[in-house]
Design a protein around this motif. Structure first.
Motif, PDB file in Angstrom:
ATOM      1  N   VAL A  23      17.446 110.516 103.087  1.00 30.84           N
ATOM      2  CA  VAL A  23      16.651 110.816 104.283  1.00 30.84           C
ATOM      3  C   VAL A  23      15.174 110.555 103.994  1.00 30.84           C
ATOM      4  CG1 VAL A  23      15.954 112.624 105.899  1.00 30.84           C
ATOM      5  CG2 VAL A  23      18.311 112.539 105.069  1.00 30.84           C
ATOM      6  N   PRO A  24      14.493 109.827 104.867  1.00 28.62           N
ATOM      7  CA  PRO A  24      13.078 109.506 104.619  1.00 28.62           C
ATOM      8  C   PRO A  24      12.211 110.757 104.522  1.00 28.62           C
ATOM      9  CG  PRO A  24      13.976 108.159 106.391  1.00 28.62           C
ATOM     10  CD  PRO A  24      14.996 109.211 106.112  1.00 28.62           C
ATOM     11  N   MET A  25      11.210 110.725 103.667  1.00 28.85           N
ATOM     12  CA  MET A  25      10.286 111.842 103.540  1.00 28.85           C
ATOM     13  C   MET A  25       9.317 111.840 104.716  1.00 28.85           C
ATOM     14  SD  MET A  25       9.525 111.795  99.435  1.00 28.85           S
ATOM     15  CE  MET A  25       8.676 113.372  99.523  1.00 28.85           C
ATOM     16  N   LEU A  26       8.797 113.005 105.035  1.00 35.26           N
ATOM     17  CA  LEU A  26       7.895 113.139 106.174  1.00 35.26           C
ATOM     18  C   LEU A  26       6.442 113.043 105.738  1.00 35.26           C
ATOM     19  CD1 LEU A  26       9.568 116.193 107.971  1.00 35.26           C
ATOM     20  CD2 LEU A  26       9.894 113.763 108.498  1.00 35.26           C
ATOM     21  N   GLU A  31       5.253 116.159 109.718  1.00 36.94           N
ATOM     22  CA  GLU A  31       5.761 117.476 109.336  1.00 36.94           C
ATOM     23  C   GLU A  31       5.176 118.560 110.224  1.00 36.94           C
ATOM     24  OE1 GLU A  31       4.487 120.211 105.716  1.00 36.94           O
ATOM     25  OE2 GLU A  31       5.818 118.600 105.036  1.00 36.94           O
ATOM     26  N   PHE A  32       3.843 118.545 110.429  1.00 35.94           N
ATOM     27  CA  PHE A  32       3.199 119.569 111.246  1.00 35.94           C
ATOM     28  C   PHE A  32       3.560 119.424 112.718  1.00 35.94           C
ATOM     29  CE2 PHE A  32       0.615 120.202 107.484  1.00 35.94           C
ATOM     30  CZ  PHE A  32       0.439 121.576 107.486  1.00 35.94           C
ATOM     31  N   GLU A  33       3.762 118.185 113.146  1.00 36.65           N
ATOM     32  CA  GLU A  33       4.178 117.968 114.528  1.00 36.65           C
ATOM     33  C   GLU A  33       5.540 118.613 114.783  1.00 36.65           C
ATOM     34  OE1 GLU A  33       5.741 114.380 117.462  1.00 36.65           O
ATOM     35  OE2 GLU A  33       4.754 113.882 115.563  1.00 36.65           O
ATOM     36  N   LEU A  34       6.486 118.391 113.873  1.00 39.32           N
ATOM     37  CA  LEU A  34       7.828 118.964 114.017  1.00 39.32           C
ATOM     38  C   LEU A  34       7.779 120.495 113.941  1.00 39.32           C
ATOM     39  CD1 LEU A  34       9.802 116.486 111.731  1.00 39.32           C
ATOM     40  CD2 LEU A  34       9.848 116.571 114.231  1.00 39.32           C
ATOM     41  N   ALA A  35       6.977 121.002 113.017  1.00 35.67           N
ATOM     42  CA  ALA A  35       6.882 122.456 112.864  1.00 35.67           C
ATOM     43  C   ALA A  35       6.318 123.101 114.119  1.00 35.67           C
ATOM     44  CB  ALA A  35       6.009 122.795 111.656  1.00 35.67           C
ATOM     45  N   ARG A  36       5.322 122.468 114.719  1.00 39.75           N
ATOM     46  CA  ARG A  36       4.732 123.021 115.955  1.00 39.75           C
ATOM     47  C   ARG A  36       5.718 122.945 117.105  1.00 39.75           C
ATOM     48  NH1 ARG A  36       0.186 119.977 114.003  1.00 39.75           N
ATOM     49  NH2 ARG A  36      -1.418 121.383 113.155  1.00 39.75           N
ATOM     50  N   ARG A  37       6.432 121.838 117.210  1.00 41.22           N
ATOM     51  CA  ARG A  37       7.420 121.698 118.287  1.00 41.22           C
ATOM     52  C   ARG A  37       8.509 122.767 118.191  1.00 41.22           C
ATOM     53  NH1 ARG A  37       9.205 115.591 117.790  1.00 41.22           N
ATOM     54  NH2 ARG A  37      11.082 116.493 118.764  1.00 41.22           N
ATOM     55  N   VAL A  51      14.249 120.211 108.742  1.00 42.79           N
ATOM     56  CA  VAL A  51      15.100 120.778 107.692  1.00 42.79           C
ATOM     57  C   VAL A  51      15.816 119.675 106.922  1.00 42.79           C
ATOM     58  CG1 VAL A  51      17.177 122.159 107.284  1.00 42.79           C
ATOM     59  CG2 VAL A  51      15.413 122.995 108.857  1.00 42.79           C
ATOM     60  N   LEU A  52      16.341 118.695 107.638  1.00 45.97           N
ATOM     61  CA  LEU A  52      17.100 117.625 106.997  1.00 45.97           C
ATOM     62  C   LEU A  52      16.236 116.853 105.996  1.00 45.97           C
ATOM     63  CD1 LEU A  52      19.944 116.450 107.065  1.00 45.97           C
ATOM     64  CD2 LEU A  52      19.144 114.766 108.736  1.00 45.97           C
ATOM     65  N   GLU A  78      23.331 127.970  99.157  1.00 53.26           N
ATOM     66  CA  GLU A  78      22.421 129.106  99.232  1.00 53.26           C
ATOM     67  C   GLU A  78      20.985 128.632  99.444  1.00 53.26           C
ATOM     68  OE1 GLU A  78      23.144 132.383  99.196  1.00 53.26           O
ATOM     69  OE2 GLU A  78      25.256 131.795  99.227  1.00 53.26           O
ATOM     70  N   GLY A  79      20.623 127.527  98.783  1.00 52.77           N
ATOM     71  CA  GLY A  79      19.286 126.982  98.973  1.00 52.77           C
ATOM     72  C   GLY A  79      19.040 126.542 100.402  1.00 52.77           C
ATOM     73  N   ASN A  80      20.068 126.008 101.042  1.00 52.18           N
ATOM     74  CA  ASN A  80      19.944 125.604 102.448  1.00 52.18           C
ATOM     75  C   ASN A  80      19.676 126.801 103.348  1.00 52.18           C
ATOM     76  OD1 ASN A  80      20.262 122.841 102.096  1.00 52.18           O
ATOM     77  ND2 ASN A  80      22.490 122.932 102.239  1.00 52.18           N
ATOM     78  N   ILE A  81      20.279 127.934 102.994  1.00 51.16           N
ATOM     79  CA  ILE A  81      20.001 129.157 103.765  1.00 51.16           C
ATOM     80  C   ILE A  81      18.535 129.544 103.618  1.00 51.16           C
ATOM     81  CG2 ILE A  81      20.497 131.631 103.919  1.00 51.16           C
ATOM     82  CD1 ILE A  81      23.355 131.001 103.026  1.00 51.16           C
ATOM     83  N   GLY A  82      18.019 129.449 102.391  1.00 48.31           N
ATOM     84  CA  GLY A  82      16.611 129.725 102.177  1.00 48.31           C
ATOM     85  C   GLY A  82      15.716 128.748 102.926  1.00 48.31           C
ATOM     86  N   LEU A  83      16.140 127.473 102.974  1.00 49.52           N
ATOM     87  CA  LEU A  83      15.381 126.448 103.697  1.00 49.52           C
ATOM     88  C   LEU A  83      15.311 126.779 105.185  1.00 49.52           C
ATOM     89  CD1 LEU A  83      13.973 123.680 103.750  1.00 49.52           C
ATOM     90  CD2 LEU A  83      16.245 122.630 103.958  1.00 49.52           C
TER      91      LEU A  83
END
Length: 295
Positions: A23-26, A31-37, A51-52, A78-83
């Motif tokens: 998966v391509p890195m952001l 990253e901030f655009e997705l987080a705000r959305r 998340v992906l 378990e790490g995915n749950i933390g993510l």
């Protein structure tokens, strides 16, 4: 019944890891655009992409915990749950990278999982105990202490000062790390016919003891019923409310119910209880002389 296929599980884990790493890195802006959305519009597509993109971070961190003997697939899960927890709590206005913030949640989720599953004997989960559990191994190796033997006093003191934890706690955790859990079914002896569980002492009461106790309890119950019948109705009521029920009624409440003072209730209770004890003694004696009485 379905059987566990270890080979298939390994293949699935590898396929998942390969997919995650592709998966391509952001970029910081994306990253901030997705987080705000996600935070302000609850855009699930933005959450999914955010998340992906950082599952690769989960996979990377899981590799750091390989030496604890737990399946990597479980650590990744378990790490995915933390993510996901990080994604739900992330505040983009703080101007820190999501990867930095998520790393803490991923690591914490994996460490909690390791502490829950590393031993059937629960390890401490306080901040100091977690620090001790995950730092003791590398710190001990760094100062060249024996991995499996007893830690020298000076080494204990060095580790204690470094981690700011009591020497006794360091020693106790070291002993825990030096020996893993062992199955009670493990064969022992030259021929291997015996196992550890064969030498465990069973302190539970035998079926005969349980039967005797049950019968004795039933007998005492019948004696109590007979003894109560020898009391007046008022005495029975006071004894039941004050001595036999789980929720004891106060003297004052009984006094109000019976129209007498609480001191009078106390006197009746004392007298009735003495009568009850005498009746129980007499009935038990009569039963020992005539075993069929009260049965």
């Amino acid at each position: 019944m379905a059987t566990y296929d270890a080979t298939a599980t390994v293949k699935r884990n590898r396929a998942f890891i390969s997919s995650a790493m592709s998966v391509p890195m952001l970029t910081r802006e994306r990253e901030f655009e997705l987080a705000r959305r996600w935070r302000y519009s609850e855009d699930e597509a933005a959450l999914h992409e955010l998340v992906l993109a950082y599952v690769r971070l989960v996979v990377s961190m899981a590799s750091k915990f390989n030496n604890y003997g737990l399946p990597k697939g479980d650590l990744v899960q378990e790490g995915n749950i933390g993510l996901m927890q990080a994604a739900f709590r992330f505040e983009p206005e703080r101007e820190i990278r999501f990867s930095t913030y998520a790393s803490w949640w991923i690591k914490s989720a994996m460490q909690d999982y390791i502490l829950r599953n590393w031993s059937i004997v629960r390890s401490g989960t306080s901040a100091s105990q977690k620090s001790l559990f995950f730092n003791l191994r590398w710190l001990r190796a760094k100062i060249q202490a024996s991995e499996s033997g007893t830690i020298p006093e000076d080494t204990l003191e060095t580790i204690s000062k470094k981690l700011r934890i009591g020497i006794k706690e360091v020693e106790a955790m070291s002993n825990r790390l030096a020996s893993r859990d062992q199955s009670l079914s493990t064969p022992i002896g030259e021929d291997g016919d015996d196992s550890l569980e064969d030498f465990l002492v069973d302190n539970k009461p035998s079926p005969e003891d349980i039967t005797i106790r049950t019968c004795d309890g039933d007998t005492r119950g019948r004696w109590l019923v007979s003894a109560l019948d020898e009391l007046s109705d008022r005495e029975q009521m006071i004894i039941r409310e004050r001595r036999l029920n789980e929720d004891k009624v106060t003297l004052e409440a009984l006094g109000d119910r019976l129209g007498i003072t609480k001191e009078r209730v106390r006197q009746i209770e004392h007298k009735a209880f003495e009568k009850l004890k005498l009746s129980m003694v007499r009935i038990s004696r009569e039963a020992s002389i005539s075993p069929h009485r009260l049965t």
